[in-house]
Design a protein around this motif. Structure first.
Motif, PDB file in Angstrom:
ATOM      1  N   MET A 248       6.797 -49.319  29.028  1.00  0.00           N
ATOM      2  CA  MET A 248       6.672 -48.758  30.370  1.00  0.00           C
ATOM      3  C   MET A 248       6.336 -47.268  30.222  1.00  0.00           C
ATOM      4  SD  MET A 248       9.601 -48.390  33.282  1.00  0.00           S
ATOM      5  CE  MET A 248       9.639 -50.137  33.694  1.00  0.00           C
ATOM      6  N   VAL A 249       5.319 -46.804  30.917  1.00  0.00           N
ATOM      7  CA  VAL A 249       4.883 -45.413  30.791  1.00  0.00           C
ATOM      8  C   VAL A 249       5.787 -44.511  31.634  1.00  0.00           C
ATOM      9  CG1 VAL A 249       3.005 -43.785  31.222  1.00  0.00           C
ATOM     10  CG2 VAL A 249       2.514 -46.047  30.285  1.00  0.00           C
ATOM     11  N   ARG A 256       1.942 -40.102  21.980  1.00  0.00           N
ATOM     12  CA  ARG A 256       1.233 -41.345  21.715  1.00  0.00           C
ATOM     13  C   ARG A 256       2.189 -42.358  21.104  1.00  0.00           C
ATOM     14  NH1 ARG A 256      -4.865 -42.196  19.408  1.00  0.00           N
ATOM     15  NH2 ARG A 256      -4.924 -44.455  19.730  1.00  0.00           N
ATOM     16  N   CYS A 257       2.128 -43.572  21.615  1.00  0.00           N
ATOM     17  CA  CYS A 257       2.976 -44.663  21.131  1.00  0.00           C
ATOM     18  C   CYS A 257       2.234 -45.457  20.053  1.00  0.00           C
ATOM     19  CB  CYS A 257       3.342 -45.575  22.308  1.00  0.00           C
ATOM     20  SG  CYS A 257       4.392 -46.986  21.884  1.00  0.00           S
ATOM     21  N   LEU A 258       2.981 -46.231  19.280  1.00  0.00           N
ATOM     22  CA  LEU A 258       2.367 -47.084  18.261  1.00  0.00           C
ATOM     23  C   LEU A 258       1.414 -48.107  18.856  1.00  0.00           C
ATOM     24  CD1 LEU A 258       5.441 -47.755  15.924  1.00  0.00           C
ATOM     25  CD2 LEU A 258       3.435 -46.347  15.417  1.00  0.00           C
ATOM     26  N   CYS A 259       1.620 -48.428  20.148  1.00  0.00           N
ATOM     27  CA  CYS A 259       0.740 -49.419  20.784  1.00  0.00           C
ATOM     28  C   CYS A 259      -0.623 -48.822  21.122  1.00  0.00           C
ATOM     29  CB  CYS A 259       1.394 -49.976  22.041  1.00  0.00           C
ATOM     30  SG  CYS A 259       1.457 -48.809  23.427  1.00  0.00           S
ATOM     31  N   GLY A 260      -0.741 -47.483  21.010  1.00  0.00           N
ATOM     32  CA  GLY A 260      -2.001 -46.820  21.305  1.00  0.00           C
ATOM     33  C   GLY A 260      -2.018 -46.101  22.639  1.00  0.00           C
ATOM     34  N   SER A 261      -1.082 -46.433  23.536  1.00  0.00           N
ATOM     35  CA  SER A 261      -1.009 -45.750  24.827  1.00  0.00           C
ATOM     36  C   SER A 261      -0.243 -44.440  24.687  1.00  0.00           C
ATOM     37  CB  SER A 261      -0.313 -46.657  25.850  1.00  0.00           C
ATOM     38  OG  SER A 261      -1.043 -47.841  26.063  1.00  0.00           O
ATOM     39  N   TYR A 262      -0.263 -43.667  25.752  1.00  0.00           N
ATOM     40  CA  TYR A 262       0.443 -42.388  25.762  1.00  0.00           C
ATOM     41  C   TYR A 262       1.612 -42.453  26.749  1.00  0.00           C
ATOM     42  CZ  TYR A 262      -3.369 -40.335  23.091  1.00  0.00           C
ATOM     43  OH  TYR A 262      -4.284 -40.055  22.103  1.00  0.00           O
ATOM     44  N   GLY A 263       2.735 -41.855  26.346  1.00  0.00           N
ATOM     45  CA  GLY A 263       3.872 -41.713  27.250  1.00  0.00           C
ATOM     46  C   GLY A 263       4.760 -42.930  27.395  1.00  0.00           C
ATOM     47  N   CYS A 264       4.692 -43.893  26.478  1.00  0.00           N
ATOM     48  CA  CYS A 264       5.577 -45.061  26.543  1.00  0.00           C
ATOM     49  C   CYS A 264       7.029 -44.641  26.303  1.00  0.00           C
ATOM     50  CB  CYS A 264       5.188 -46.102  25.490  1.00  0.00           C
ATOM     51  SG  CYS A 264       3.605 -46.911  25.774  1.00  0.00           S
ATOM     52  N   LEU A 265       7.937 -45.340  26.943  1.00  0.00           N
ATOM     53  CA  LEU A 265       9.368 -45.079  26.764  1.00  0.00           C
ATOM     54  C   LEU A 265       9.768 -45.196  25.298  1.00  0.00           C
ATOM     55  CD1 LEU A 265      12.043 -44.488  28.213  1.00  0.00           C
ATOM     56  CD2 LEU A 265      12.294 -46.945  28.595  1.00  0.00           C
ATOM     57  N   GLN A 266       9.150 -46.119  24.590  1.00  0.00           N
ATOM     58  CA  GLN A 266       9.417 -46.319  23.166  1.00  0.00           C
ATOM     59  C   GLN A 266       9.193 -45.040  22.359  1.00  0.00           C
ATOM     60  OE1 GLN A 266      10.379 -49.133  21.512  1.00  0.00           O
ATOM     61  NE2 GLN A 266      10.052 -48.450  19.417  1.00  0.00           N
ATOM     62  N   ALA A 273      11.758 -42.942  17.498  1.00  0.00           N
ATOM     63  CA  ALA A 273      11.292 -41.746  18.205  1.00  0.00           C
ATOM     64  C   ALA A 273      12.273 -40.595  18.023  1.00  0.00           C
ATOM     65  CB  ALA A 273      11.113 -42.060  19.687  1.00  0.00           C
ATOM     66  N   ILE A 274      13.555 -40.905  18.081  1.00  0.00           N
ATOM     67  CA  ILE A 274      14.575 -39.876  17.885  1.00  0.00           C
ATOM     68  C   ILE A 274      14.500 -39.335  16.460  1.00  0.00           C
ATOM     69  CG2 ILE A 274      17.077 -39.521  17.702  1.00  0.00           C
ATOM     70  CD1 ILE A 274      17.324 -41.455  20.107  1.00  0.00           C
TER      71      ILE A 274
END
Length: 405
Positions: A248-249, A256-266, A273-274
């Motif tokens: 979820m963005v 950038r997330c590992l999925c390629g999108s930007y701003g994912c909660l992950q 991430a921590i």
């Protein structure tokens, strides 16, 4: 008798199964309540309940309040009639719980996953733990209903094989059928499912069954996941999409997330991430007790950070607070979509200082536009073991509940 509650059932056995399930949910419960729910005649209900008592599955709790005459019978399930084994397998720990039928923990064995923990080594630990737990508590093998396994990584439920076992610290997981492996050793039913679903199931059955039929369980660990109970039913999901909450963005211009999108909660609130943010700050010269425990900043791992949080390290606490804020943003979005009555927060991070408090406050503040929503955001009562408890619950549900496909 519980083992007879599966397959093709006679009308009488169906009635016994329904009554046991209702006593499990509502107990302590009176006969009058059960007759109202089932529509059975009082004499029929009494006879069936007496049979469940004689089989040692339920008993009178003795806590009914008298209105002047005899105390009414108040039935509850007998927790030690059978036992359950609940297992959680992750790349951090493997947990094996011995549970009674109320899902209370009788005993626990844990294995910290390291380079020696191949697939076979880990399943041998599980098998050995089952034997030792039963022996330690003088439980006969026939009183074991079965073994449930909860996993957070995608699996093929038909074969019980991990689809992507690369995150484990050791190999030997490819094409390893966990269900067959344990069934052949223990000759007991073995079930496997998504760990977050099982956490939701355990929280619902153990703590909120009488209170609501709409509950969401959310977790922040290696990934960010949720399990959902709607109208009293577990919403099962494709194992390959069990981490969708983590994508979820929450910031369209963010990391950038590992999925390629930007701003994912992950990319903000997961353990990886921590860890990445802690390492980034260490490299920029921020002070931390981590500098005393790791020589190379890149060697900092999750265990180092969790230990530093226990010692209230300022750097790690600050990173955790930021992660919790974004988690709260994602949580409020989820609540607006699903509108549950209760949200239960679990996972490795929830017991740590600040995380739950900041996340829940952030979510509630973002829901102020809907003052009548009254959603409760609650900390899991068994954050470290709830998946394994749910795995045991899955076994009991197989025998006692009508499971929709």
């Amino acid at each position: 008798m519980l083992k007879q509650f599966t397959g093709l059932l006679s009308p009488k056995t169906k009635n016994l199964k329904l009554l046991y399930s209702l006593v499990r949910k509502l107990g302590p419960v009176r006969i009058n309540t059960l007759t109202e729910i089932t529509g059975y005649k009082h004499v029929t209900c009494t006879r069936l309940l007496d049979e469940l008592v004689q089989e040692g599955l339920i008993y009178d709790s003795g806590i009914g309040e008298s209105s002047g005459g005899r105390k009414p019978l108040m039935y509850v399930i007998k927790p030690d009639a059978y036992y359950l084994i609940g297992v959680e397998i992750t790349n951090l720990y493997t947990t094996v719980l011995l549970l009674d039928l109320k899902l209370d923990m009788v005993d626990v064995e844990k294995l910290r996953m390291d380079s020696q923990c191949t697939g076979e080594y880990t399943l041998n630990f599980v098998s050995r733990s089952v034997d030792e737990l039963l022996s330690k508590h003088n439980i006969q093998r026939e009183k074991l209903l079965g073994i449930g396994i909860g996993v957070l990584d995608p699996i093929d439920k038909e074969t019980g094989v991990f689809l992507n076992p690369l995150l484990f610290p050791s190999g030997g997981w490819d094409n390893l059928n966990m269900v067959d492996y344990l069934q052949q050793y223990h000759h007991s039913p073995v079930f496997i499912d998504n760990g977050t679903n099982l956490a939701a199931l355990a929280e619902y059955r153990k703590n909120y069954w009488k209170e609501t039929d709409n509950l969401v369980f959310v977790s922040s660990d290696m990934g960010i996941r949720c399990g959902t109970i709607l109208q009293g039913r577990l919403v099962r999901q494709n194992m390959e999409m069990d981490d969708t909450l983590g994508h979820m963005v929450v910031d369209i211009h963010g990391r950038r997330c590992l999925c390629g999108s930007y701003g994912c909660l992950q990319a903000y609130s997961s353990l990886p991430a921590i860890r990445n943010e802690v390492v980034r700050r260490l490299k920029r010269g921020h002070n931390s007790i981590l500098q005393d425990s790791v020589k190379d900043t890149e060697d900092t791992d999750f265990h180092h950070i969790l230990n530093a949080l226990e010692h209230e390290d300022p750097l790690c606490l600050d990173v955790l607070k930021d992660a919790a804020f974004y988690f709260g943003v994602g949580l409020s979005n989820l609540i607006l979509l699903l509108r549950p009555d209760i949200v239960v927060c679990g996972g490795t991070l929830v017991p740590k200082p600040l995380f739950y408090e900041v996340a829940s406050e952030t979510a509630q503040n973002r829901l102020l536009h809907y003052p009548k929503s009254h959603v409760q955001i609650i900390k899991s009562t068994a954050a470290y073991n709830i998946v394994a408890q749910g795995a045991g619950c899955m076994v009991l549900d197989f025998f006692t509940e009508e499971i929709l496909p």
